[in-house]
Design an enzyme around this catalytic site. Structure first.
Site, short mmCIF file in Angstrom:
data_model
loop_
_atom_site.label_atom_id
_atom_site.label_comp_id
_atom_site.label_asym_id
_atom_site.label_seq_id
_atom_site.Cartn_x
_atom_site.Cartn_y
_atom_site.Cartn_z
N ARG A 142 3.12 1.96 -23.66
CA ARG A 142 2.42 3.09 -23.03
C ARG A 142 3.40 4.03 -22.35
NH1 ARG A 142 -2.86 -0.39 -20.86
NH2 ARG A 142 -3.53 -1.00 -22.97
N LYS A 193 -7.51 -7.41 -31.17
CA LYS A 193 -6.53 -6.80 -30.27
C LYS A 193 -6.99 -7.06 -28.84
CE LYS A 193 -4.64 -2.36 -28.85
NZ LYS A 193 -4.40 -0.97 -29.23
N CYS A 202 -5.56 7.50 -28.14
CA CYS A 202 -5.06 7.48 -26.76
C CYS A 202 -3.76 8.26 -26.55
CB CYS A 202 -4.89 6.04 -26.26
SG CYS A 202 -3.86 5.01 -27.30
N TYR A 230 9.68 -4.93 -33.14
CA TYR A 230 10.80 -4.08 -32.76
C TYR A 230 12.15 -4.76 -33.08
CZ TYR A 230 6.98 -1.77 -30.34
OH TYR A 230 5.79 -1.15 -30.07
N ARG A 262 -8.71 -0.53 -20.49
CA ARG A 262 -9.29 -0.62 -21.83
C ARG A 262 -10.13 -1.90 -22.02
NH1 ARG A 262 -6.01 3.55 -23.29
NH2 ARG A 262 -3.81 3.23 -23.79
N LYS A 286 -3.15 -9.14 -32.37
CA LYS A 286 -2.20 -8.49 -31.46
C LYS A 286 -2.59 -8.78 -30.02
CE LYS A 286 -1.30 -3.85 -29.89
NZ LYS A 286 -1.66 -2.47 -29.96
N CYS A 318 -5.17 5.99 -33.74
CA CYS A 318 -5.83 5.87 -32.44
C CYS A 318 -5.84 7.24 -31.78
CB CYS A 318 -5.15 4.85 -31.53
SG CYS A 318 -6.29 4.29 -30.24
#
Ligand code: PBG
Ligand code: ZN
Length: 348
Positions: free
Chosen positions: A227, A217, A142, A336, A239, A270, A140
């Site tokens: 972020r 997504k 960003c 995670y 977005r 996602k 990506c």
């Protein structure tokens, strides 16, 4: 209750409703092993993909406040950490670059595929240190653009599609050249799967790099901690014009079908728990492809917050969330919780 030998009549419905043989289910799950046998899909170590945040400061090892237990890593520090997880059975990671240098960001995400940038250096280091580890890279812009959006922008702030997919394809090819086993574009710009597949083909890499599309997504409120961790919040706007609207089930189905047509080797949904119907749609539409889901930063942080408040037990809820994803149709989960699961799965 009958007391002192006096019999009291207790009404039952036995006569009115004779027990059907098929009514008795509990025999099938009275034992821990039987409860596992009820799973259509099992959570195993090879189902898990661990996200890692890599900075351009090679000695960094900084805890991320909003993501319990997670750190921002420099390449020198992340390698021994990943080696310790591989020793526990870790099979796959997905890398995210976090450029911290002052001049690292521009409108074209030039530093995304800097040969001396954190992602490319980490791919190379992990390929050597952990030869059996499957290395994925998020693709990506960003994290690397000055404006924090996922593509190249016009003056009015909208994404220039053609230029963006060309740039995304170049980034993906450079990650594949560096040795990534899989590239996973998360930008959501129309047509990038085709552009990346073509780029991989032209570079002679399509046979040794999987293309996993973040097809469905959704935009929403669950990416905040990421972020913060990646420093990738947009500097203006949001977005919503490229990530899908949360109610957009039809759009998700169209995006999944399109990405299969464009050459995706795997499909991702996602976030995860709030989108189980979409995972199930993905399994139906892409029944011949691996289905992955991303339990995102906000989901992980919420479960931790709830556990801290005593609302849930962390390990139990982590398993329950994972089994929701597996039940819905995913066989791969980016989470995670991966280091925790590597320990928990050994306890069984
Ligand atoms: C980059 C990207 C994001 C995530 C994965 N890749 C952030 C975003 O789209 O804003 C989110 C992952 C997470 O929240 O854990 N586009
Ligand atoms: Zn992005």
């Amino acid at each position: 209750m009958a007391t002192n030998g006096t019999k009291k009549h207790v009404a039952t419905y036995t006569d009115a409703q004779p027990t059907q043989i098929s009514s008795i289910l509990s025999g099938g799950y009275h034992h821990p092993l039987l409860r596992q046998w009820q799973n259509e899909r099992q959570l195993t170590k090879s189902s898990l993909i661990y996200p890692l945040f890599i900075t351009d400061n090679e000695d960094e090892e900084t805890p991320i406040d909003s993501l319990p237990g997670q750190k921002r890593w420099g390449v020198k520090k992340v390698v021994p950490y990943v080696e310790s997880l591989v020793a526990k059975g870790l099979k796959a990671v997905i890398l995210f670059g976090v450029p911290l240098a002052e001049d690292a960001k521009d409108p074209y995400a030039t530093s995304a595929d800097d040969p001396n940038g954190p992602v490319i250096l980490t791919i190379k280091a992990l390929r050597v240190a952990c030869p059996d580890l499957f290395i994925m890279t998020d693709v990506c812009m960003c994290e690397y653009t000055s404006h924090g959006h996922c593509g190249i922008l016009r003056e009015d702030g909208t994404i220039i599609r053609e230029e963006s997919v060309r740039r995304l394809a170049a980034i993906a090819v450079n990650y594949a050249k560096a040795g990534a086993h899989c590239v996973a574009p998360s930008d959501m710009v129309d047509g990038r799967i085709l552009a990346i597949k073509q780029g991989l083909l032209d570079a002679g890499l399509a046979h040794k790099c999987m293309l996993m599309s973040y097809s469905a997504k959704f935009s929403g409120n669950l990416y905040g901690p990421f972020r913060d961790a990646a420093g990738s919040a947009p500097s203006f706007g949001d977005r919503k014009c490229y990530q899908l609207p949360p109610g957009g089930r039809g759009l998700a189905r169209r995006a999944i079908a399109r990405d299969i047509e464009e050459g995706a080797d795997g499909i991702m949904v996602k976030p995860s728990t709030f989108y189980l119907d979409i995972i199930s749609d993905a399994k139906e539409l892409a029944r011949d492809l691996p289905i992955c889901t991303y339990q995102v930063s906000g989901e992980f942080a919420m479960l931790h917050a709830a556990a801290e408040k005593g609302v849930v037990d962390l390990k139990t809820i982590a398993y329950e969330a994972a089994y929701g994803c597996l039940r819905a149709g995913a066989t791969l989960i980016i989470t995670y919780f991966t280091p925790d699961f590597l320990d928990w799965l050994d306890e069984q």
